[in-house]
Write a protein that holds these residues in place. Structure first.
Motif, PDB file in Angstrom:
ATOM      1  N   GLN A  92      37.089  -0.982  22.263  1.00  0.00           N
ATOM      2  CA  GLN A  92      36.107  -0.599  21.243  1.00  0.00           C
ATOM      3  C   GLN A  92      34.821  -1.415  21.292  1.00  0.00           C
ATOM      4  OE1 GLN A  92      38.231  -0.414  17.363  1.00  0.00           O
ATOM      5  NE2 GLN A  92      39.995  -0.046  18.688  1.00  0.00           N
ATOM      6  N   ASN A  93      34.800  -2.475  22.087  1.00  0.00           N
ATOM      7  CA  ASN A  93      33.603  -3.308  22.110  1.00  0.00           C
ATOM      8  C   ASN A  93      32.669  -2.961  23.267  1.00  0.00           C
ATOM      9  OD1 ASN A  93      33.534  -5.283  19.878  1.00  0.00           O
ATOM     10  ND2 ASN A  93      35.559  -5.812  20.659  1.00  0.00           N
ATOM     11  N   ASP A  94      31.394  -3.202  23.011  1.00  0.00           N
ATOM     12  CA  ASP A  94      30.366  -3.043  24.028  1.00  0.00           C
ATOM     13  C   ASP A  94      30.608  -4.081  25.133  1.00  0.00           C
ATOM     14  OD1 ASP A  94      28.029  -3.194  25.523  1.00  0.00           O
ATOM     15  OD2 ASP A  94      26.701  -3.125  23.775  1.00  0.00           O
ATOM     16  N   PRO A  95      30.729  -3.652  26.382  1.00  0.00           N
ATOM     17  CA  PRO A  95      30.972  -4.604  27.482  1.00  0.00           C
ATOM     18  C   PRO A  95      29.944  -5.737  27.526  1.00  0.00           C
ATOM     19  CG  PRO A  95      31.174  -2.354  28.277  1.00  0.00           C
ATOM     20  CD  PRO A  95      30.703  -2.260  26.850  1.00  0.00           C
ATOM     21  N   ALA A  96      28.700  -5.451  27.188  1.00  0.00           N
ATOM     22  CA  ALA A  96      27.669  -6.505  27.230  1.00  0.00           C
ATOM     23  C   ALA A  96      27.952  -7.575  26.180  1.00  0.00           C
ATOM     24  CB  ALA A  96      26.283  -5.907  27.015  1.00  0.00           C
ATOM     25  N   VAL A  97      28.549  -7.182  25.067  1.00  0.00           N
ATOM     26  CA  VAL A  97      28.868  -8.173  24.029  1.00  0.00           C
ATOM     27  C   VAL A  97      30.111  -8.976  24.434  1.00  0.00           C
ATOM     28  CG1 VAL A  97      29.392  -8.513  21.583  1.00  0.00           C
ATOM     29  CG2 VAL A  97      27.741  -6.778  22.264  1.00  0.00           C
ATOM     30  N   ILE A  98      31.037  -8.313  25.092  1.00  0.00           N
ATOM     31  CA  ILE A  98      32.193  -9.059  25.618  1.00  0.00           C
ATOM     32  C   ILE A  98      31.703 -10.103  26.626  1.00  0.00           C
ATOM     33  CG2 ILE A  98      34.377  -8.899  26.893  1.00  0.00           C
ATOM     34  CD1 ILE A  98      34.674  -6.040  25.817  1.00  0.00           C
ATOM     35  N   GLU A  99      30.774  -9.695  27.466  1.00  0.00           N
ATOM     36  CA  GLU A  99      30.220 -10.635  28.452  1.00  0.00           C
ATOM     37  C   GLU A  99      29.543 -11.813  27.748  1.00  0.00           C
ATOM     38  OE1 GLU A  99      30.210 -10.131  32.148  1.00  0.00           O
ATOM     39  OE2 GLU A  99      29.843 -12.265  31.879  1.00  0.00           O
ATOM     40  N   LEU A 100      28.827 -11.519  26.683  1.00  0.00           N
ATOM     41  CA  LEU A 100      28.163 -12.575  25.912  1.00  0.00           C
ATOM     42  C   LEU A 100      29.193 -13.580  25.389  1.00  0.00           C
ATOM     43  CD1 LEU A 100      25.390 -13.425  24.525  1.00  0.00           C
ATOM     44  CD2 LEU A 100      26.204 -12.158  22.541  1.00  0.00           C
ATOM     45  N   VAL A 101      30.315 -13.070  24.918  1.00  0.00           N
ATOM     46  CA  VAL A 101      31.371 -13.932  24.383  1.00  0.00           C
ATOM     47  C   VAL A 101      31.985 -14.792  25.503  1.00  0.00           C
ATOM     48  CG1 VAL A 101      33.712 -13.858  23.386  1.00  0.00           C
ATOM     49  CG2 VAL A 101      31.858 -12.514  22.366  1.00  0.00           C
ATOM     50  N   ILE A 102      32.181 -14.195  26.658  1.00  0.00           N
ATOM     51  CA  ILE A 102      32.708 -14.947  27.808  1.00  0.00           C
ATOM     52  C   ILE A 102      31.736 -16.069  28.167  1.00  0.00           C
ATOM     53  CG2 ILE A 102      33.178 -14.814  30.295  1.00  0.00           C
ATOM     54  CD1 ILE A 102      34.028 -11.829  29.742  1.00  0.00           C
ATOM     55  N   GLN A 103      30.473 -15.708  28.277  1.00  0.00           N
ATOM     56  CA  GLN A 103      29.482 -16.709  28.693  1.00  0.00           C
ATOM     57  C   GLN A 103      29.288 -17.779  27.627  1.00  0.00           C
ATOM     58  OE1 GLN A 103      26.179 -15.648  30.934  1.00  0.00           O
ATOM     59  NE2 GLN A 103      27.288 -14.125  32.125  1.00  0.00           N
ATOM     60  N   HIS A 104      29.423 -17.397  26.384  1.00  0.00           N
ATOM     61  CA  HIS A 104      29.311 -18.383  25.316  1.00  0.00           C
ATOM     62  C   HIS A 104      30.402 -19.440  25.459  1.00  0.00           C
ATOM     63  CE1 HIS A 104      30.071 -19.918  21.172  1.00  0.00           C
ATOM     64  NE2 HIS A 104      28.768 -20.103  21.251  1.00  0.00           N
ATOM     65  N   GLU A 105      31.617 -18.995  25.693  1.00  0.00           N
ATOM     66  CA  GLU A 105      32.720 -19.953  25.860  1.00  0.00           C
ATOM     67  C   GLU A 105      32.472 -20.836  27.087  1.00  0.00           C
ATOM     68  OE1 GLU A 105      36.612 -18.401  25.220  1.00  0.00           O
ATOM     69  OE2 GLU A 105      37.624 -20.133  26.132  1.00  0.00           O
ATOM     70  N   GLN A 106      31.969 -20.229  28.155  1.00  0.00           N
ATOM     71  CA  GLN A 106      31.693 -21.007  29.365  1.00  0.00           C
ATOM     72  C   GLN A 106      30.587 -22.034  29.128  1.00  0.00           C
ATOM     73  OE1 GLN A 106      31.072 -18.259  32.625  1.00  0.00           O
ATOM     74  NE2 GLN A 106      33.271 -17.834  32.764  1.00  0.00           N
ATOM     75  N   GLN A 107      29.587 -21.657  28.346  1.00  0.00           N
ATOM     76  CA  GLN A 107      28.515 -22.616  28.042  1.00  0.00           C
ATOM     77  C   GLN A 107      29.055 -23.778  27.222  1.00  0.00           C
ATOM     78  OE1 GLN A 107      25.252 -20.445  26.271  1.00  0.00           O
ATOM     79  NE2 GLN A 107      24.513 -19.748  28.246  1.00  0.00           N
ATOM     80  N   HIS A 108      29.960 -23.468  26.298  1.00  0.00           N
ATOM     81  CA  HIS A 108      30.550 -24.574  25.527  1.00  0.00           C
ATOM     82  C   HIS A 108      31.441 -25.453  26.392  1.00  0.00           C
ATOM     83  CE1 HIS A 108      29.101 -24.449  21.402  1.00  0.00           C
ATOM     84  NE2 HIS A 108      28.843 -23.182  21.663  1.00  0.00           N
ATOM     85  N   ASN A 109      32.029 -24.913  27.438  1.00  0.00           N
ATOM     86  CA  ASN A 109      32.759 -25.763  28.399  1.00  0.00           C
ATOM     87  C   ASN A 109      31.838 -26.866  28.925  1.00  0.00           C
ATOM     88  OD1 ASN A 109      35.016 -23.654  30.375  1.00  0.00           O
ATOM     89  ND2 ASN A 109      35.015 -24.161  28.223  1.00  0.00           N
ATOM     90  N   GLU A 110      30.616 -26.495  29.223  1.00  0.00           N
ATOM     91  CA  GLU A 110      29.714 -27.502  29.791  1.00  0.00           C
ATOM     92  C   GLU A 110      29.343 -28.561  28.743  1.00  0.00           C
ATOM     93  OE1 GLU A 110      26.646 -26.155  32.406  1.00  0.00           O
ATOM     94  OE2 GLU A 110      25.759 -28.161  32.556  1.00  0.00           O
ATOM     95  N   THR A 111      29.125 -28.116  27.510  1.00  0.00           N
ATOM     96  CA  THR A 111      28.848 -29.090  26.444  1.00  0.00           C
ATOM     97  C   THR A 111      30.042 -30.028  26.279  1.00  0.00           C
ATOM     98  OG1 THR A 111      27.917 -27.152  25.353  1.00  0.00           O
ATOM     99  CG2 THR A 111      27.817 -29.213  24.158  1.00  0.00           C
ATOM    100  N   MET A 112      31.248 -29.458  26.372  1.00  0.00           N
ATOM    101  CA  MET A 112      32.450 -30.284  26.265  1.00  0.00           C
ATOM    102  C   MET A 112      32.503 -31.300  27.412  1.00  0.00           C
ATOM    103  SD  MET A 112      34.970 -27.139  25.216  1.00  0.00           S
ATOM    104  CE  MET A 112      36.521 -27.974  25.517  1.00  0.00           C
ATOM    105  N   LEU A 113      32.098 -30.866  28.599  1.00  0.00           N
ATOM    106  CA  LEU A 113      32.085 -31.799  29.734  1.00  0.00           C
ATOM    107  C   LEU A 113      31.053 -32.912  29.547  1.00  0.00           C
ATOM    108  CD1 LEU A 113      32.717 -29.243  32.585  1.00  0.00           C
ATOM    109  CD2 LEU A 113      34.050 -31.342  32.247  1.00  0.00           C
ATOM    110  N   GLN A 114      29.964 -32.607  28.828  1.00  0.00           N
ATOM    111  CA  GLN A 114      28.992 -33.668  28.532  1.00  0.00           C
ATOM    112  C   GLN A 114      29.671 -34.767  27.720  1.00  0.00           C
ATOM    113  OE1 GLN A 114      25.599 -31.842  26.613  1.00  0.00           O
ATOM    114  NE2 GLN A 114      25.202 -30.480  28.330  1.00  0.00           N
ATOM    115  N   LEU A 115      30.525 -34.353  26.786  1.00  0.00           N
ATOM    116  CA  LEU A 115      31.256 -35.340  25.988  1.00  0.00           C
ATOM    117  C   LEU A 115      32.357 -35.998  26.825  1.00  0.00           C
ATOM    118  CD1 LEU A 115      32.362 -35.244  22.331  1.00  0.00           C
ATOM    119  CD2 LEU A 115      34.044 -35.807  24.083  1.00  0.00           C
TER     120      LEU A 115
END
Ligand code: AVJ
Ligand code: FE
Length: 449
Positions: free
Chosen positions: A113-136
Motif C-alpha cells: 500500500q505504500n509508495d515505493p519512493a517513500v519506502i526508499e526514503l525510509v530505508i535511506q533514513h535508517e541508513q543515514q542514522h547508521n552513519e550518525t551512530m558510527l560517529q558516536l
C-alpha cells in the motif's frame, strides 16, 4: 501521499533492503548494553537509543500513518536538540528493539500500500542514522567492530587493490594539464538528479544546466600525510591561511586543542588515533578525516588552491573521458551500475579509511565516492525549482542557514544512500563526521573545448 515520478526499485528489492538495513542497524549495536546505549558521548550526538527509537518512529510515521509528526514528540529532531535528548524518557534496549520489530511487522503486513519512493526514503533514513551512530561509536570507549560484521567484511571482496587504480587514472586523462589534477574547460554542465533516474532526495532535483568556469580538481583527496606535513609546517599558526571565521573558531578552542584533526594525538613524532580499535598510528597514505570546513578551507588556501564548489565536485565525479567533459550524467564514478565492494570504500565494513586509490572506481579522480565526505565551498541552498518531497523537513529548514555541502559519502555511508548527486550538509565547525577534502583551482583562459 505525495507521488514522485522516479524510477523505484522493485517491491522485492525494497523489501530486501528494509530487512538488510535493519540487520545492519542492529549489528552495529549488537554487543552494547543499556548503559552504553543511553550514554552521552558527545553533546553533538544523540544517545544511541534515541537514534534507534527515532528510526522506528520515522518508519511508523511514513509507512503506517499519514506522515504527520504525531502527539509524542520524543523522537522529533526539531523538538529536542541532540544535547537535550538524554533528558527524555527513553526506552531500554529491549523495549526499543521490541518497538522496532513491532512497527516493522505492521509495515510488512501492508507493504504494497505504500509508495515505493517513500519506502526508499525510509530505508535511506535508517541508513543515514547508521552513519550518525558510527560517529558516536568512534568515540565510544572500547567499542570494536562487532564480530559478525568483521566476518561479513572478510567474506566480501573488500580487498584493497593498490596501484591498479592509480594506473587507470594515468591512462585516462585527456584533459589533464598536470599529473595530479584533472582539468575541465568552461562550459554548461548538467547538475542534479533527473526524474526517471534512480531515487534521489528532494534537494537533488531537478537536473539542470549549470555554467562553470574552467577549473581543475585534484586526482585524489588530501592524505593524512599531506595534512600532517602542513601541521608540521605551522599551518595552525599561520593566520594568513585562515578565513576570519576559521581563525576565530581556532582561537576559541581551549588550551588542550592539539591543532590537528579530531582524535589525533602525538606520541613522540607519530600521529596516533583510536576510533574502532586500539591507539595506533594514523595511516598517512589514507585521506585525512575528521577535519571541519574551516580547517579544510585553510589547508586549501595554504596550498594555493581552494575547495571545489559542489558543482565542480559533481562534474569531477561524473567525468568520463570516453564521452568528454559534457558526459557528466553518470550516477556513480564507475557508471550507472550499483556499488560493489571493489568499486569504492563505502558501506561501513572497512571500519576506516584505506590508502588513497586502493579501489578501482572509475575513470577520473579517485575516491570521489567513499573514504571521506569532502567539504565543498558551497553553502547548502535549493536548486532552481526546488519542491519538498514527502518529508518536508528533510532539506528545506537547512537551506541558506550557514550549512556547507559535503559530497561523496564516507566509508561509514551505506552504498545505497549515496551517488554523484547526493548532497550532505553540516555546520562549518563540525568535526565528528567522517570528513576530509579535495583541492580545486581556477584555470585562467581555458575555454570551451
Ligand atoms: C542529511 C545527514 C544532514 O543527519 O541531519 C536524518 C539526515 N535527516 N534524519 C541529518 C537526516 C533526518 C541529515 N543529513
Ligand atoms: Fe532522522
Amino acid at each position: 501521499m505525495v507521488q514522485v515520478e522516479q524510477r523505484a526499485a522493485s517491491a522485492e528489492d525494497l523489501l530486501q533492503a528494509l530487512i538488510s538495513t535493519r540487520a545492519r542497524t542492529l549489528a552495529l549495536v549488537a554487543e552494547l548494553g543499556d548503559e552504553q546505549l543511553s550514554r552521552v558521548v558527545d553533546p553533538l550526538l544523540s544517545p544511541l537509543i534515541w537514534d534507534l527509537g527515532h528510526i522506528a518512529r520515522f518508519e511508523q510515521r511514513w509507512l503506517l500513518e499519514d506522515g504527520a509528526e504525531g502527539q509524542d514528540d520524543t523522537y522529533d529532531p526539531f523538538a529536542h536538540t541532540r544535547a537535550q535528548r538524554s533528558g527524555l524518557s527513553l526506552p531500554t534496549r529491549d523495549e526499543c528493539i521490541e518497538r522496532m520489530s513491532a512497527v516493522r511487522e505492521l509495515v510488512i503486513g501492508r507493504f504494497e500500500q505504500n509508495d515505493p519512493a517513500v519506502i526508499e526514503l525510509v530505508i535511506q533514513h535508517e541508513q543515514q542514522h547508521n552513519e550518525t551512530m558510527l560517529q558516536l561509536l568512534r568515540q565510544l570507549e572500547g567499542y570494536r567492530p562487532p564480530t559478525a560484521l568483521l566476518e561479513q567484511a572478510a567474506l566480501s571482496a573488500l580487498e584493497p587493490r593498490k596501484g591498479l587504480r592509480a594506473a587507470a587514472a594515468r591512462a585516462y586523462r585527456p584533459g589533464a594539464r598536470r599529473e595530479d589534477w584533472i582539468a575541465f574547460p568552461a562550459g554548461e554542465y548538467r547538475i542534479g538528479a533527473g526524474l526517471g533516474e534512480s531515487f534521489a532526495h528532494d534537494n537533488e532535483f531537478g537536473a539542470h544546466s549549470h555554467p562553470i568556469a574552467a577549473f581543475e580538481i585534484a586526482v585524489q583527496p588530501v592524505t593524512a600525510g599531506q595534512y600532517a606535513d602542513w601541521i608540521a609546517a605551522g599551518g595552525y599558526e599561520d593566520r594568513t591561511a585562515w578565513s576570519v571565521l576559521g581563525w576565530s573558531w581556532l582561537a576559541a578552542q581551549g588550551q588542550s586543542f592539539s591543532g590537528a584533526p579530531d582524535g589525533w594525538q602525538l606520541e613522540g613524532d607519530t600521529w596516533m588515533h583510536s576510533g574502532f580499535g586500539p591507539l595506533r598510528p594514523v595511516d598517512l597514505s589514507a585521506p585525512v578525516c575528521h577535519i571541519n570546513w574551516f580547517e579544510a578551507d585553510a589547508f586549501a588556501r595554504a596550498h594555493d588552491a581552494r575547495l571545489p564548489t559542489e558543482f565542480e565536485w559533481e562534474v569531477g565525479a561524473s567525468y568520463d573521458p570516453r564521452v568528454g567533459a559534457a558526459g557528466t550524467a553518470r550516477s556513480h564514478p564507475w557508471g550507472d551500475t550499483e556499488w560493489s565492494p571493489g568499486t569504492a570504500n563505502l558501506d561501513q565494513l572497512a571500519f576506516g579509511t584505506l590508502p588513497v586509490g586502493s579501489l578501482d572506481q572509475g575513470y577520473g579522480p579517485v575516491d570521489m565516492l567513499g573514504q571521506v565526505w569532502e567539504w565543498t565551498a558551497s553553502e547548502f541552498a535549493p536548486y532552481p525549482g526546488f519542491a519538498p518531497f514527502a518529508y518536508v523537513d528533510y532539506s528545506a529548514p537547512f537551506f541558506n542557514a550557514g550549512y556547507r555541502v559535503l559530497r561523496g559519502g564516507s566509508w561509514a555511508t551505506r552504498a545505497r544512500s549515496v551517488s554523484n548527486h547526493f548532497r550532505n550538509w553540516d555546520r562549518p565547525q563540525r568535526r565528528q563526521l567522517f570528513s576530509g577534502l579535495r583541492l580545486a583551482r581556477d584555470i585562467v583562459g581555458f575555454g570551451p573545448a
